[in-house]
Scaffold this motif. Structure first.
Motif, mmCIF file in Angstrom:
data_model
loop_
_atom_site.group_PDB
_atom_site.id
_atom_site.type_symbol
_atom_site.label_atom_id
_atom_site.label_comp_id
_atom_site.label_asym_id
_atom_site.label_seq_id
_atom_site.Cartn_x
_atom_site.Cartn_y
_atom_site.Cartn_z
ATOM 1 N N LEU A 94 64.432 76.783 73.801
ATOM 2 C CA LEU A 94 64.297 77.655 74.978
ATOM 3 C C LEU A 94 65.299 78.805 74.900
ATOM 4 O O LEU A 94 64.964 79.950 75.212
ATOM 5 C CB LEU A 94 64.526 76.856 76.276
ATOM 6 C CG LEU A 94 63.427 75.854 76.673
ATOM 7 C CD1 LEU A 94 63.860 75.054 77.901
ATOM 8 C CD2 LEU A 94 62.100 76.564 76.952
ATOM 9 N N VAL A 98 61.758 80.309 72.585
ATOM 10 C CA VAL A 98 60.546 79.573 72.207
ATOM 11 C C VAL A 98 60.095 78.779 73.443
ATOM 12 O O VAL A 98 60.885 78.023 73.992
ATOM 13 C CB VAL A 98 60.826 78.597 71.040
ATOM 14 C CG1 VAL A 98 59.591 77.753 70.731
ATOM 15 C CG2 VAL A 98 61.296 79.357 69.810
ATOM 16 N N PRO A 99 58.840 78.963 73.878
ATOM 17 C CA PRO A 99 58.370 78.231 75.060
ATOM 18 C C PRO A 99 58.059 76.763 74.731
ATOM 19 O O PRO A 99 56.917 76.326 74.772
ATOM 20 C CB PRO A 99 57.123 79.005 75.487
ATOM 21 C CG PRO A 99 56.642 79.643 74.229
ATOM 22 C CD PRO A 99 57.843 79.899 73.361
ATOM 23 N N ALA A 100 59.128 76.042 74.399
ATOM 24 C CA ALA A 100 59.018 74.643 73.974
ATOM 25 C C ALA A 100 58.876 73.737 75.185
ATOM 26 O O ALA A 100 59.547 73.943 76.197
ATOM 27 C CB ALA A 100 60.279 74.260 73.203
ATOM 28 N N VAL A 101 58.008 72.746 75.097
ATOM 29 C CA VAL A 101 57.814 71.804 76.203
ATOM 30 C C VAL A 101 57.896 70.374 75.676
ATOM 31 O O VAL A 101 57.167 70.001 74.757
ATOM 32 C CB VAL A 101 56.438 72.015 76.883
ATOM 33 C CG1 VAL A 101 56.220 70.980 77.983
ATOM 34 C CG2 VAL A 101 56.334 73.428 77.454
ATOM 35 N N ALA A 102 58.795 69.593 76.253
ATOM 36 C CA ALA A 102 58.967 68.202 75.843
ATOM 37 C C ALA A 102 57.730 67.381 76.187
ATOM 38 O O ALA A 102 57.210 67.480 77.299
ATOM 39 C CB ALA A 102 60.182 67.608 76.555
ATOM 40 N N ARG A 126 46.204 71.530 75.315
ATOM 41 C CA ARG A 126 46.297 72.555 76.365
ATOM 42 C C ARG A 126 47.590 73.360 76.266
ATOM 43 O O ARG A 126 47.604 74.572 76.498
ATOM 44 C CB ARG A 126 46.251 71.910 77.748
ATOM 45 C CG ARG A 126 44.858 71.597 78.230
ATOM 46 C CD ARG A 126 44.944 70.918 79.593
ATOM 47 N NE ARG A 126 43.654 70.404 79.991
ATOM 48 C CZ ARG A 126 42.761 71.095 80.710
ATOM 49 N NH1 ARG A 126 43.061 72.317 81.128
ATOM 50 N NH2 ARG A 126 41.612 70.570 81.024
ATOM 51 N N LEU A 127 48.689 72.689 75.949
ATOM 52 C CA LEU A 127 49.964 73.405 75.825
ATOM 53 C C LEU A 127 49.846 74.489 74.749
ATOM 54 O O LEU A 127 50.278 75.630 74.963
ATOM 55 C CB LEU A 127 51.102 72.433 75.483
ATOM 56 C CG LEU A 127 51.602 71.559 76.641
ATOM 57 C CD1 LEU A 127 52.551 70.467 76.120
ATOM 58 C CD2 LEU A 127 52.325 72.398 77.704
ATOM 59 N N LEU A 130 47.849 77.378 75.857
ATOM 60 C CA LEU A 130 48.586 78.235 76.800
ATOM 61 C C LEU A 130 49.787 78.907 76.112
ATOM 62 O O LEU A 130 50.686 79.421 76.774
ATOM 63 C CB LEU A 130 49.050 77.422 78.011
ATOM 64 C CG LEU A 130 47.933 76.902 78.930
ATOM 65 C CD1 LEU A 130 48.500 75.931 79.968
ATOM 66 C CD2 LEU A 130 47.214 78.057 79.638
ATOM 67 N N MET A 132 52.247 77.566 74.476
ATOM 68 C CA MET A 132 53.515 76.842 74.517
ATOM 69 C C MET A 132 53.611 75.961 73.272
ATOM 70 O O MET A 132 52.636 75.788 72.546
ATOM 71 C CB MET A 132 53.616 76.035 75.805
ATOM 72 C CG MET A 132 53.694 76.970 77.028
ATOM 73 S SD MET A 132 53.986 76.114 78.583
ATOM 74 C CE MET A 132 52.282 75.832 79.085
ATOM 75 N N LEU B 66 49.933 79.537 86.692
ATOM 76 C CA LEU B 66 50.327 80.413 85.584
ATOM 77 C C LEU B 66 49.763 81.815 85.777
ATOM 78 O O LEU B 66 48.553 82.021 85.728
ATOM 79 C CB LEU B 66 49.811 79.814 84.270
ATOM 80 C CG LEU B 66 49.991 80.613 82.964
ATOM 81 C CD1 LEU B 66 51.457 80.883 82.698
ATOM 82 C CD2 LEU B 66 49.393 79.830 81.805
ATOM 83 N N THR B 72 56.149 80.266 81.201
ATOM 84 C CA THR B 72 56.101 79.095 80.324
ATOM 85 C C THR B 72 57.506 78.532 80.123
ATOM 86 O O THR B 72 57.686 77.324 80.062
ATOM 87 C CB THR B 72 55.443 79.415 78.964
ATOM 88 O OG1 THR B 72 56.157 80.467 78.322
ATOM 89 C CG2 THR B 72 53.992 79.845 79.158
ATOM 90 N N ILE B 73 58.511 79.420 80.034
ATOM 91 C CA ILE B 73 59.898 78.958 79.922
ATOM 92 C C ILE B 73 60.293 78.199 81.201
ATOM 93 O O ILE B 73 60.924 77.147 81.146
ATOM 94 C CB ILE B 73 60.853 80.172 79.695
ATOM 95 C CG1 ILE B 73 60.546 80.867 78.355
ATOM 96 C CG2 ILE B 73 62.307 79.741 79.813
ATOM 97 C CD1 ILE B 73 61.183 80.274 77.126
ATOM 98 N N SER B 76 58.792 74.686 81.360
ATOM 99 C CA SER B 76 59.570 73.753 80.543
ATOM 100 C C SER B 76 60.901 73.415 81.205
ATOM 101 O O SER B 76 61.317 72.258 81.240
ATOM 102 C CB SER B 76 59.811 74.364 79.162
ATOM 103 O OG SER B 76 60.604 73.502 78.386
ATOM 104 N N HIS B 79 60.517 70.948 84.029
ATOM 105 C CA HIS B 79 60.369 69.582 83.502
ATOM 106 C C HIS B 79 61.708 69.055 82.996
ATOM 107 O O HIS B 79 62.081 67.903 83.273
ATOM 108 C CB HIS B 79 59.312 69.567 82.401
ATOM 109 C CG HIS B 79 59.223 68.250 81.708
ATOM 110 N ND1 HIS B 79 58.862 67.090 82.366
ATOM 111 C CD2 HIS B 79 59.499 67.887 80.425
ATOM 112 C CE1 HIS B 79 58.900 66.074 81.506
ATOM 113 N NE2 HIS B 79 59.283 66.531 80.342
ATOM 114 N N GLN B 80 62.457 69.885 82.260
ATOM 115 C CA GLN B 80 63.750 69.428 81.728
ATOM 116 C C GLN B 80 64.716 69.053 82.845
ATOM 117 O O GLN B 80 65.476 68.095 82.716
ATOM 118 C CB GLN B 80 64.375 70.480 80.807
ATOM 119 C CG GLN B 80 63.668 70.663 79.480
ATOM 120 C CD GLN B 80 63.433 69.375 78.713
ATOM 121 O OE1 GLN B 80 62.304 68.955 78.515
ATOM 122 N NE2 GLN B 80 64.499 68.698 78.320
ATOM 123 N N LEU B 142 50.477 70.349 83.699
ATOM 124 C CA LEU B 142 49.397 71.283 83.399
ATOM 125 C C LEU B 142 48.280 71.081 84.425
ATOM 126 O O LEU B 142 48.072 69.981 84.919
ATOM 127 C CB LEU B 142 48.861 71.037 81.988
ATOM 128 C CG LEU B 142 49.850 71.338 80.868
ATOM 129 C CD1 LEU B 142 49.231 71.012 79.513
ATOM 130 C CD2 LEU B 142 50.287 72.799 80.907
#
Lengths: 262, 262
Positions: A94, A98-102, A126-127, A130, A132, B66, B72-73, B76, B79-80, B142
């Motif tokens: 992040l 980078v639009p990283a998602v756990a 889906r991520l 989108l 991500m 969205l 997108t950041i 994430s 969620h974090q 999502l």
């Protein structure tokens, strides 16, 4: 789905493997930058456990399945250790924009004798759609037969590559690729640049290639990757400790490593 | 599945709601002890976001869906933030010897316009069968229509209660139960000990009951709980800030609060 690359980052690359619960933040940050520079559309990342997951998992015998009630605490602690490591990776990504998602494997995968069976691709697909970047990891998961199991990041990365028809699967490891023998133990080991799966037994000293890693060493990775190769995915092993190697592998540029062939 | 109780712990109970990203560790630890003492077989926990999830979610407008790539950041990060709060809750439960296991909603739930549609109960059901305690939470997820949405812990807790045929759903909140009006704003508000859903409009000053909580205040909770009441689940709201209240509610002992009725 448009073109997809799956990047597996080895636990020995992002942690100090001989020190319990110790991340290698320099490598994590550098790799996050390389990923950002290479471009993040159509990318999925899976990382290993290194000194986070493996330490707790072996303490409680999680890989052997559920045999005593005490292990339930160990199952949870193994997952929490992985969540912690994943948080460090995701936050570094992040910070590199980078639009990283756990995505937590144990929240939706149940294995059968350690192998992924039914699997929902919906969230990860889906991520990526989108734009991500899902970041999954090797994890302690429920197992329909043994109660628990350890789902390795290698199995997961290969499974995702096949199921989502990835164009490339990049294994970032702590050596230059697959050697004729274990290069850490045998000075005569030489790098195999192109490895046809049919010639595996003849080219690799299978006995020495094994390590004590609970999820298998390089041979285990090659075996997991075989399914992806068979499905038409380009599979390459590169040294993620060498600055620039992951960047090049993601971009499809020439880089020292091992390409698996049918 | 044998008898199941779902416990929802409000975000305002486990965090300092007016201070961003600040857990209330005293409450978290005390509640973990109460859960351990009450017994943990057939138990599932869902917690809210409080000053963790809501702060980041509102900063990026995640609940609105969205609309721009920057979000997108934020998706994430929301969620974090929840993963971090969940880690504190799970670790406190583990220290109290509760075999709590984190389950990440966003890893397997996709909503449709903010409401849970298809849902796999497999992991949470198996965890309970293996005598572990799944710990879920309100999360950024999502959404099939809007890209993103906020899945509230209230909706999730009610949904799990209905789907798994729970015997009881306990809402641990920061007031004694449902009042005729918002007790924090109106000194004349009085506690409703038994609230038949059909008399909601007549007994509750609906306008004043609403708060600015993005997932709805007490009225929102009652509306979410209605589906569970209709399905035959015993639903009770108690004050989780009062030591012993959650213990009593889990044990089925008499406790000050509001019981919802058909």
């Amino acid at each position: 789905m448009a073109e997809l690359i799956v990047l597996k980052l080895g636990g020995s690359v992002i942690t100090h493997k001989d020190r319990p619960m110790t991340p290698d933040m320099d490598n994590i940050r550098r790799l996050a930058e390389e990923v950002a520079e290479a471009g993040t559309r159509g990318l999925m990342i899976v990382h290993g456990g290194g000194s986070f997951g493996h330490t707790v998992a072996s303490q409680y015998g999680i890989a052997e399945g559920l045999t005593s009630g005490d292990q339930t605490i160990g199952f949870s602690k193994t997952h929490q250790a992985m969540v912690e490591l994943n948080g460090l990776v995701v936050n570094a990504l992040l910070r590199a924009s980078v639009p990283a998602v756990a995505v937590a494997p144990s929240s939706f995968v149940v294995t059968e004798r350690g192998r992924i069976g039914a699997f929902s691709f919906e969230v990860v697909r889906r991520l990526v759609e989108l734009e991500m970047v899902p970041v999954l990891y090797g994890d302690a998961v429920l197992d329909g037969v043994n109660g628990f199991s350890i789902l390795s990041g290698d199995q997961l990365a290969a499974f995702l590559s096949v199921g989502l028809k990835a164009s490339r699967l990049v294994f970032g490891v702590d050596v230059d690729g697959v050697y004729t023998s274990n290069p850490k133990l045998n000075p005569d080991a030489s790098l195999i640049e192109t490895l046809p799966l049919g010639r595996l037994g003849e080219m690799v000293d299978v006995g020495r290639a094994l390590t004590t890693d609970v999820t298998g060493g390089m041979l285990g990775k090659v075996m997991e990757a075989a399914a992806a190769v068979e499905a038409g995915v380009e599979v390459i092993f590169v040294n993620a400790l060498r600055p620039g190697a992951i960047f090049k592998a993601l971009k499809g540029e020439h880089v020292t490593g091992t390409v698996l062939m049918r």
